[in-house]
Design a protein around this motif. Structure first.
Motif, PDB file in Angstrom:
ATOM      1  N   SER A 189      19.044 150.596  87.440  1.00 29.27           N
ATOM      2  CA  SER A 189      19.458 151.604  88.420  1.00 29.27           C
ATOM      3  C   SER A 189      20.237 151.012  89.580  1.00 29.27           C
ATOM      4  CB  SER A 189      18.230 152.340  88.961  1.00 29.27           C
ATOM      5  OG  SER A 189      17.340 151.433  89.600  1.00 29.27           O
ATOM      6  N   ASN A 190      20.437 149.686  89.585  1.00 28.92           N
ATOM      7  CA  ASN A 190      21.180 149.064  90.679  1.00 28.92           C
ATOM      8  C   ASN A 190      21.966 147.885  90.134  1.00 28.92           C
ATOM      9  OD1 ASN A 190      22.141 148.567  93.245  1.00 28.92           O
ATOM     10  ND2 ASN A 190      20.272 147.632  93.996  1.00 28.92           N
ATOM     11  N   ALA A 191      23.219 147.769  90.546  1.00 31.21           N
ATOM     12  CA  ALA A 191      24.076 146.669  90.096  1.00 31.21           C
ATOM     13  C   ALA A 191      23.933 145.439  90.978  1.00 31.21           C
ATOM     14  CB  ALA A 191      25.534 147.119  90.067  1.00 31.21           C
ATOM     15  N   PHE A 192      23.028 145.488  91.982  1.00 31.99           N
ATOM     16  CA  PHE A 192      22.873 144.385  92.925  1.00 31.99           C
ATOM     17  C   PHE A 192      21.415 143.926  92.961  1.00 31.99           C
ATOM     18  CE2 PHE A 192      26.220 147.224  94.462  1.00 31.99           C
ATOM     19  CZ  PHE A 192      27.294 146.352  94.518  1.00 31.99           C
ATOM     20  N   SER A 193      21.228 142.632  93.190  1.00 29.27           N
ATOM     21  CA  SER A 193      19.901 142.102  93.470  1.00 29.27           C
ATOM     22  C   SER A 193      19.589 142.322  94.951  1.00 29.27           C
ATOM     23  CB  SER A 193      19.852 140.607  93.146  1.00 29.27           C
ATOM     24  OG  SER A 193      20.737 139.889  93.998  1.00 29.27           O
ATOM     25  N   GLY A 194      18.324 142.160  95.329  1.00 23.47           N
ATOM     26  CA  GLY A 194      17.967 142.370  96.734  1.00 23.47           C
ATOM     27  C   GLY A 194      18.027 143.842  97.103  1.00 23.47           C
ATOM     28  N   ALA A 195      17.837 144.127  98.381  1.00 21.97           N
ATOM     29  CA  ALA A 195      17.737 145.519  98.835  1.00 21.97           C
ATOM     30  C   ALA A 195      18.831 145.920  99.810  1.00 21.97           C
ATOM     31  CB  ALA A 195      16.374 145.753  99.495  1.00 21.97           C
ATOM     32  N   ASP A 196      19.798 145.047 100.071  1.00 19.75           N
ATOM     33  CA  ASP A 196      20.819 145.361 101.076  1.00 19.75           C
ATOM     34  C   ASP A 196      21.942 146.243 100.542  1.00 19.75           C
ATOM     35  OD1 ASP A 196      19.452 143.702 102.931  1.00 19.75           O
ATOM     36  OD2 ASP A 196      20.378 141.944 101.998  1.00 19.75           O
ATOM     37  N   ARG A 197      22.001 146.428  99.232  1.00 22.16           N
ATOM     38  CA  ARG A 197      22.957 147.354  98.626  1.00 22.16           C
ATOM     39  C   ARG A 197      22.269 148.130  97.516  1.00 22.16           C
ATOM     40  NH1 ARG A 197      25.202 146.052 102.489  1.00 22.16           N
ATOM     41  NH2 ARG A 197      27.355 145.339 102.801  1.00 22.16           N
ATOM     42  N   GLN A 198      22.489 149.455  97.511  1.00 18.97           N
ATOM     43  CA  GLN A 198      22.112 150.312  96.397  1.00 18.97           C
ATOM     44  C   GLN A 198      23.397 150.919  95.856  1.00 18.97           C
ATOM     45  OE1 GLN A 198      19.300 151.274  94.463  1.00 18.97           O
ATOM     46  NE2 GLN A 198      20.985 152.227  93.349  1.00 18.97           N
ATOM     47  N   SER A 199      23.735 150.592  94.625  1.00 15.95           N
ATOM     48  CA  SER A 199      25.006 151.041  94.072  1.00 15.95           C
ATOM     49  C   SER A 199      25.012 152.550  93.862  1.00 15.95           C
ATOM     50  CB  SER A 199      25.283 150.321  92.747  1.00 15.95           C
ATOM     51  OG  SER A 199      24.183 150.454  91.861  1.00 15.95           O
ATOM     52  N   ASP A 200      26.174 153.151  94.112  1.00 13.40           N
ATOM     53  CA  ASP A 200      26.381 154.550  93.758  1.00 13.40           C
ATOM     54  C   ASP A 200      26.721 154.613  92.275  1.00 13.40           C
ATOM     55  OD1 ASP A 200      28.782 153.167  94.432  1.00 13.40           O
ATOM     56  OD2 ASP A 200      29.876 155.061  94.453  1.00 13.40           O
ATOM     57  N   ALA A 201      26.350 155.693  91.619  1.00 13.80           N
ATOM     58  CA  ALA A 201      26.526 155.734  90.166  1.00 13.80           C
ATOM     59  C   ALA A 201      26.649 157.167  89.665  1.00 13.80           C
ATOM     60  CB  ALA A 201      25.350 155.034  89.463  1.00 13.80           C
ATOM     61  N   ASN A 202      27.563 157.345  88.738  1.00 11.99           N
ATOM     62  CA  ASN A 202      27.641 158.521  87.876  1.00 11.99           C
ATOM     63  C   ASN A 202      28.151 157.979  86.545  1.00 11.99           C
ATOM     64  OD1 ASN A 202      27.833 161.037  86.710  1.00 11.99           O
ATOM     65  ND2 ASN A 202      29.678 161.647  87.827  1.00 11.99           N
ATOM     66  N   GLN A 203      27.227 157.551  85.696  1.00 15.92           N
ATOM     67  CA  GLN A 203      27.621 156.726  84.562  1.00 15.92           C
ATOM     68  C   GLN A 203      26.696 156.936  83.371  1.00 15.92           C
ATOM     69  OE1 GLN A 203      27.004 153.128  86.933  1.00 15.92           O
ATOM     70  NE2 GLN A 203      25.445 152.435  85.474  1.00 15.92           N
TER      71      GLN A 203
END
Length: 275
Positions: A189-203
Motif C-alpha cells: 500500500s506504500n511505495a516508500f519505506s518509513g512514515a514520512d511519505r505515503q504514496s498516492d495511488a489509483n492502480q
C-alpha cells in the motif's frame, strides 16, 4: 557506497502474544568516512517502538486491528522529531476452495513533533497527515497433483489500491526511501519505506505465481510475473517531481528453497524503453 563507510548497530526487545506484537529498538550508526556529508547520514532511532494489535479470530472472516509506531529520530546538527504513526484497519475475506477476495480499508494518521527546527530548509513545516487507504485483493488458485505426490499451484492475482493525494513536500525526510521495485511491491500500500511519505495511488497490479511443493507439502520453488497499471500520475515523491508513466516495469522473480537456504533471481523488463 555508503554501506561500507558506516557501521550500524541495533539493540531490541521483542514480545508477542496471540493478538499483539511488540518491539522496542535502539538504532545507532558510526560514521567511518568524512566523505559522507551530514545530509546523507542516517538518523538514529532513540528509541523506535512498534506495537500491533489484531483480533486474531480464526473463526471469523472479519479481521481488524491497528499497527502503530513511535520513533524519536535524532541526527546531530539537524532537525529532529518524535513521530507517531497509527494505522487502524478492517478487512473481510471471502473465500472458497479455489479463490480468495479481501476488501480492506485502513486509515493512516501520522504526527511529527519537531525540534531543532533552525536546521530545517523547510520554512513552513507540516506536522500531521491523515489519509484513507482502500484496497481490493483477489486471488485464484488452481492445483495439479502429480503421481509422486508433489503439487503445482497456479495463482493469478489482482490487487487494486486507492489512496488520495495529499501534499507532503513540507514534511522532512527522516528515515524514508523509495522502495526497490520487486514482486513484493506489487501488493503493497506504500511505495516508500518509513512514515514520512505515503504514496498516492489509483492502480491495479496484475500478477501470476506458480509454486511447486514436494510430497510432504514443503514449497521447493516459485516463479512470479507481474506489473502495475497506473490510472493517474503519482504526485507524491521524495522530491517535487511527478511520475507520469502508465505502467511499471514487468517483474519476473524466481525463488528456490533448499533446507535453510534460499536462492532468488529477478528480472525487470521496462516496456517504455523496451529493455
Amino acid at each position: 557506497e555508503i554501506g561500507v563507510r558506516l557501521v550500524g548497530s541495533e539493540m531490541c526487545i521483542r514480545d508477542s502474544s496471540d493478538n499483539w506484537q511488540f518491539k522496542a529498538s535502539f538504532n545507532d550508526y558510526q560514521i567511518l568516512s568524512e566523505s559522507i556529508t551530514l545530509d546523507r547520514q542516517p538518523y538514529q532511532s532513540l528509541p523506535r517502538i512498534d506495537y500491533s494489535w489484531f483480533n486474531n479470530d480464526n473463526t471469523s472472516a472479519l479481521n481488524y486491528g491497528v499497527d502503530s509506531n513511535w520513533s524519536n529520530l535524532y541526527r546531530e546538527d539537524s532537525i529532529t522529531t518524535s513521530r507517531l504513526d497509527l494505522i487502524p484497519y478492517i478487512e473481510n475475506t471471502f473465500q472458497n476452495s479455489y479463490s480468495r477476495f479481501t476488501p480492506k480499508l485502513a486509515f493512516r494518521y501520522t504526527n511529527w513533533s519537531f525540534s531543532e527546527t533552525q536546521h530545517s530548509e523547510i520554512k513552513e513545516l507540516k506536522d500531521s497527515r491523515a489519509l484513507p487507504i482502500a484496497s481490493l485483493d483477489y486471488t485464484l488458485s488452481f492445483e495439479k497433483q502429480f503421481a509422486d505426490g508433489s503439487l503445482n499451484t497456479l495463482e493469478p492475482r489482482l490487487y487494486y489500491l486507492n489512496v488520495p493525494y495529499e501534499n507532503q513536500q513540507n514534511i522532512p525526510l527522516f528515515d524514508t526511501h523509495e522502495l526497490t521495485f520487486g514482486s513484493g511491491l506489487l501488493y503493497q500500500s506504500n511505495a516508500f519505506s518509513g512514515a514520512d511519505r505515503q504514496s498516492d495511488a489509483n492502480q491495479l497490479s496484475v500478477g501470476l505465481t506458480q509454486r511447486h511443493f514436494d510430497d510432504s507439502g514443503v514449497e521447493k520453488w516459485n516463479v512470479t510475473v507481474g506489473q502495475i497499471n497506473y490510472f493517474e500520475d503519482r504526485r507524491v515523491q521524495l522530491d517535487d517531481s511527478i511520475e507520469t508513466r502508465s505502467t511499471s516495469p514487468i517483474i519476473t522473480e524466481a525463488n528456490y528453497f533448499y533446507r535453510n537456504w534460499k536462492v532468488s533471481m529477478s528480472v525487470h523488463w521496462d516496456t517504455e524503453i523496451d529493455k
